[in-house]
Design an enzyme around this catalytic site. Structure first.
Site, PDB file in Angstrom:
ATOM      1  N   CYS A  80       0.936  -1.441  -0.026  1.00 29.54           N
ATOM      2  CA  CYS A  80      -0.061   0.003   0.130  1.00 29.54           C
ATOM      3  C   CYS A  80       0.912   1.197   0.251  1.00 29.54           C
ATOM      4  O   CYS A  80       1.429   1.482  -0.927  1.00 29.54           O
ATOM      5  CB  CYS A  80      -0.941  -0.116   1.180  1.00 29.54           C
ATOM      6  SG  CYS A  80      -2.336   0.995   1.165  1.00 29.54           S
ATOM      7  N   HIS A 170      -3.589  -5.525   0.914  1.00 27.60           N
ATOM      8  CA  HIS A 170      -2.986  -6.114   1.936  1.00 27.60           C
ATOM      9  C   HIS A 170      -3.328  -7.582   2.145  1.00 27.60           C
ATOM     10  O   HIS A 170      -4.125  -8.292   2.722  1.00 27.60           O
ATOM     11  CB  HIS A 170      -3.905  -5.505   3.220  1.00 27.60           C
ATOM     12  CG  HIS A 170      -3.806  -4.066   3.284  1.00 27.60           C
ATOM     13  ND1 HIS A 170      -2.630  -3.483   3.647  1.00 27.60           N
ATOM     14  CD2 HIS A 170      -4.278  -3.040   2.533  1.00 27.60           C
ATOM     15  CE1 HIS A 170      -2.709  -2.071   3.842  1.00 27.60           C
ATOM     16  NE2 HIS A 170      -3.721  -1.646   3.053  1.00 27.60           N
ATOM     17  N   GLU A 172      -1.845  -9.460   4.306  1.00 25.23           N
ATOM     18  CA  GLU A 172      -1.891  -9.690   5.739  1.00 25.23           C
ATOM     19  C   GLU A 172      -3.248 -10.140   6.349  1.00 25.23           C
ATOM     20  O   GLU A 172      -3.213 -10.301   7.570  1.00 25.23           O
ATOM     21  CB  GLU A 172      -0.786  -8.631   6.452  1.00 25.23           C
ATOM     22  CG  GLU A 172      -1.502  -7.297   6.509  1.00 25.23           C
ATOM     23  CD  GLU A 172      -1.043  -6.488   5.423  1.00 25.23           C
ATOM     24  OE1 GLU A 172      -1.014  -6.820   4.255  1.00 25.23           O
ATOM     25  OE2 GLU A 172      -1.207  -5.270   5.525  1.00 25.23           O
ATOM     26  N   SER A 224      -1.628 -12.172  37.586  1.00 26.17           N
ATOM     27  CA  SER A 224      -2.623 -11.726  37.610  1.00 26.17           C
ATOM     28  C   SER A 224      -3.960 -12.634  37.469  1.00 26.17           C
ATOM     29  O   SER A 224      -5.003 -12.546  37.524  1.00 26.17           O
ATOM     30  CB  SER A 224      -2.945 -10.576  36.565  1.00 26.17           C
ATOM     31  OG  SER A 224      -2.851 -11.370  35.243  1.00 26.17           O
ATOM     32  N   GLY A 225      -3.479 -13.950  37.010  1.00 29.15           N
ATOM     33  CA  GLY A 225      -4.325 -14.926  36.738  1.00 29.15           C
ATOM     34  C   GLY A 225      -4.833 -14.969  35.157  1.00 29.15           C
ATOM     35  O   GLY A 225      -5.436 -15.985  34.796  1.00 29.15           O
ATOM     36  N   VAL A 227      -3.321 -15.365  31.077  1.00 27.88           N
ATOM     37  CA  VAL A 227      -2.442 -16.046  30.418  1.00 27.88           C
ATOM     38  C   VAL A 227      -0.968 -15.466  30.282  1.00 27.88           C
ATOM     39  O   VAL A 227       0.024 -16.285  30.759  1.00 27.88           O
ATOM     40  CB  VAL A 227      -2.807 -16.222  28.702  1.00 27.88           C
ATOM     41  CG1 VAL A 227      -1.870 -17.231  28.108  1.00 27.88           C
ATOM     42  CG2 VAL A 227      -4.263 -16.599  28.690  1.00 27.88           C
ATOM     43  N   ASP A 228      -0.819 -14.137  30.383  1.00 30.20           N
ATOM     44  CA  ASP A 228       0.443 -13.591  29.898  1.00 30.20           C
ATOM     45  C   ASP A 228       1.505 -13.748  31.347  1.00 30.20           C
ATOM     46  O   ASP A 228       2.313 -14.412  31.153  1.00 30.20           O
ATOM     47  CB  ASP A 228       0.340 -12.170  29.873  1.00 30.20           C
ATOM     48  CG  ASP A 228      -0.402 -11.777  28.484  1.00 30.20           C
ATOM     49  OD1 ASP A 228      -0.669 -12.986  27.674  1.00 30.20           O
ATOM     50  OD2 ASP A 228      -0.771 -10.560  28.375  1.00 30.20           O
ATOM     51  N   SER A 229       0.809 -13.515  32.478  1.00 26.33           N
ATOM     52  CA  SER A 229       1.620 -13.499  33.556  1.00 26.33           C
ATOM     53  C   SER A 229       1.816 -14.951  34.106  1.00 26.33           C
ATOM     54  O   SER A 229       2.733 -15.356  34.534  1.00 26.33           O
ATOM     55  CB  SER A 229       1.005 -12.564  34.704  1.00 26.33           C
ATOM     56  OG  SER A 229      -0.120 -13.281  35.168  1.00 26.33           O
TER      57      SER A 229
END
Ligand code: XMP
Length: 519
Positions: A80, A170, A172, A224-225, A227-229
């Site tokens: 683009c 695009h 993607e 934190s509960g 996924v990431d942490s």
């Protein structure tokens, strides 16, 4: 490791380009569009992708790449704005369209596309995804047109001599037919990048990086509960000596049913020895008593979280510990700015800038072991590390938790009602094989009483709203189109089992104009 450099000129799709290249198995790195392309930036680079942009390439001050780009001898693919920029720079003409081309648009290959590697496997005519207000009126000398849109606009171009390619559409975006194949043709076929990117490789790299920084010191992670942490915790337990890893979970009482227990069980199973859960539920509920305004509730939760966090961390007695954060790649990149200029962005628990985090950062004692990863990669890493499917597949959850899903006053009783109802909703989705098709599903307890019948009596019960959306990143979202049977059965399951709920409604608003959460 081989990599593809993505220069970000502010497109809303830049992150998607990165994800797609990674999905192909090649490491992708996003840099601000005007980043200096020095030896460090180019190390391992096999090719460069120029993103789109909300800007016009002929405007003064339009973002441009380092001129060193075209002398680096690397294949370049402009998407683009990327190809418009090359067109303008190499002597072609870019003009504003009288009408913006947006959405699914058919693209047809020209005779020049025969044997072209970029388009190998593409149909003679396919459905692309367009989003542009400017377009190429005259290709630059040296460029051939490989495909055109229905309106006759150049949609794919190539300059064989200078090894430059461009697409007006695009590839993607998931709506673009065969888009990933086109990107793969560029990344692997043309650039020859090796597919070396995997979570196993990442684990090795991040292990060395974190050990070099922490040395014989200790690391502290607030769980934190989410996924990431949890994955960050599992990762630290894998790459550092287990007795050097301190995990602190502050239970606000605003979590989903069984969430805290599941996370604690996981981390214990992964060998956590210093795992502490601080029970702050009574404090949070006391602070929230009487508060009904959404902004006030968020402020109360955020402020109290900081206070409890400071107190509980001090209790651990490890003032020198490195503070680990579950920051992701997407947290570091703000469209148009790119990694580097926004690298100081902090993903702190509950989206507040806590003094503890600021102090640790100022002292250079923050570690962010997930900072190169996208969310789906974090999930893959979690699986590799042995985090349970239950946690790895879990939908996103806001920092303030049930505090923003109970409209009106937050009480223990209302938290329990919502937890019960939401657990049934989620269980039903899993049982019906729908959970993984939905990006985020949850229930909201409304501050309304509505009439119903129970036997011969009129009874006033609470109203529960169900939400289910599909999304790529939460920035925009579409309503999940349930089959009516599923929705009716879920509603009955909830009202049958949770006596306090007399009525269930389904939220059919997309984002925009609505947000995903209700508060
Ligand atoms: P909205 O409601 O803004 O949500 O459309 C987009 C995504 O962000 C999550 N969300 C939050 N996450 N703290 C968080 O950590 C918050 O205060 C917060 N508010 C919304 C939301 O769940 C959705 O995934």
């Amino acid at each position: 490791m081989d990599k593809i450099l993505i220069l970000d000129f502010g497109s809303q799709y830049t992150q998607l380009i990165g994800r797609r290249v990674r999905e192909i198995g090649v490491y992708a790195e996003i840099l601000p569009g005007d980043a200096a392309l020095d030896a460090r930036a180019l190390a391992g680079a096999k090719g460069v992708i120029l993103s789109g942009s909300p800007r016009s390439c002929y405007e003064s001050g339009a973002p441009r790449p380092d001129p060193a780009l075209f002398g680096a001898g690397l294949p370049v693919l402009g998407l683009c704005y990327g190809i418009q920029l090359m067109t303008a720079d190499f002597g072609g003409r870019v003009e504003r369209l009288s009408e913006r081309e947006y959405g699914r648009k058919a693209v047809s290959l020209t005779a020049a596309a025969a044997g072209e590697r970029l388009l190998a496997g593409a149909a003679a005519s396919f459905s692309s995804w367009m989003s542009h207000g400017d377009s190429i009126a005259a290709p630059a000398p040296g460029f051939e047109v490989l495909a055109v849109s229905e309106g006759g606009i150049p949609a794919a171009l190539r300059d064989t001599k200078r090894r430059l390619w461009g697409l007006q559409f695009h590839p993607e975006v998931s709506h673009c037919e065969g888009g990933t194949r086109i990107l793969e043709n560029f990344v692997v076929g043309i650039c020859g990048a090796a597919r070396e990117w995997s979570m196993e490789a990442y684990l090795e790299e991040v292990g060395e990086r974190v050990r070099a920084k922490v040395g014989s010191g200790e690391a502290l992670l607030l769980i934190s509960g989410g996924v990431d942490s949890t994955v960050a915790g599992a990762l630290l337990l894998k790459i550092l000596p287990k007795d050097k890893v301190h995990l602190l979970y502050i239970d606000t009482g605003l979590m989903r049913k069984a969430e805290s227990e599941e996370v604690m069980r996981n981390l214990r199973a992964l060998g956590a020895t210093h795992l502490r859960k601080a029970d702050a539920e009574p404090e949070f509920l006391a602070a929230l008593a009487g508060a009904e305004d959404p902004e006030e509730k968020r402020r109360i939760i955020g402020d109290l979280f900081i206070k409890v966090q400071e107190r509980e961390v001090a209790r651990l007695g490890i003032p020198e510990a490195f503070l680990a954060q579950g920051t992701l790649y997407t947290d570091l990149i703000e469209s148009g700015k790119g990694v580097g200029t926004k690298a100081q962005v902090i993903k702190s628990h509950h989206n507040v800038r806590s003094p503890l985090v600021e102090a640790k950062r100022a002292a250079g004692r923050v570690i962010e072991p997930l900072d190169r990863l996208y969310k789906d990669e974090v999930r893959a890493l979690g699986r590799l590390l042995g985090v349970s499917e239950e946690v790895v597949r879990r939908h996103p959850f806001p920092g303030p938790g049930l505090g923003v899903r109970i409209l009106g006053e937050v009480t223990k009783e209302r938290c329990d009602i919502l937890r019960e109802a939401d657990a049934i909703y989620i269980e039903e989705l899993k049982r019906r094989g729908l959970y993984d098709r939905i990006w985020q599903a949850f229930s909201v307890l409304l501050p309304l009483r509505s009439v119903g019948v129970a036997g011969d009596e009129r009874k006033y019960g609470s109203v529960l709203a169900l939400r289910a959306v599909v999304s790529e990143d939460g920035m925009t979202a579409d309503v999940y189109p349930f089959e009516a049977d599923d929705l009716l059965a879920i509603s009955s399951a909830i009202t049958n089992k949770v006596g306090e709920i007399g009525r269930v409604v389904y939220d059919v608003s997309s984002k925009p104009p609505a947000t995903i959460e209700w508060e």
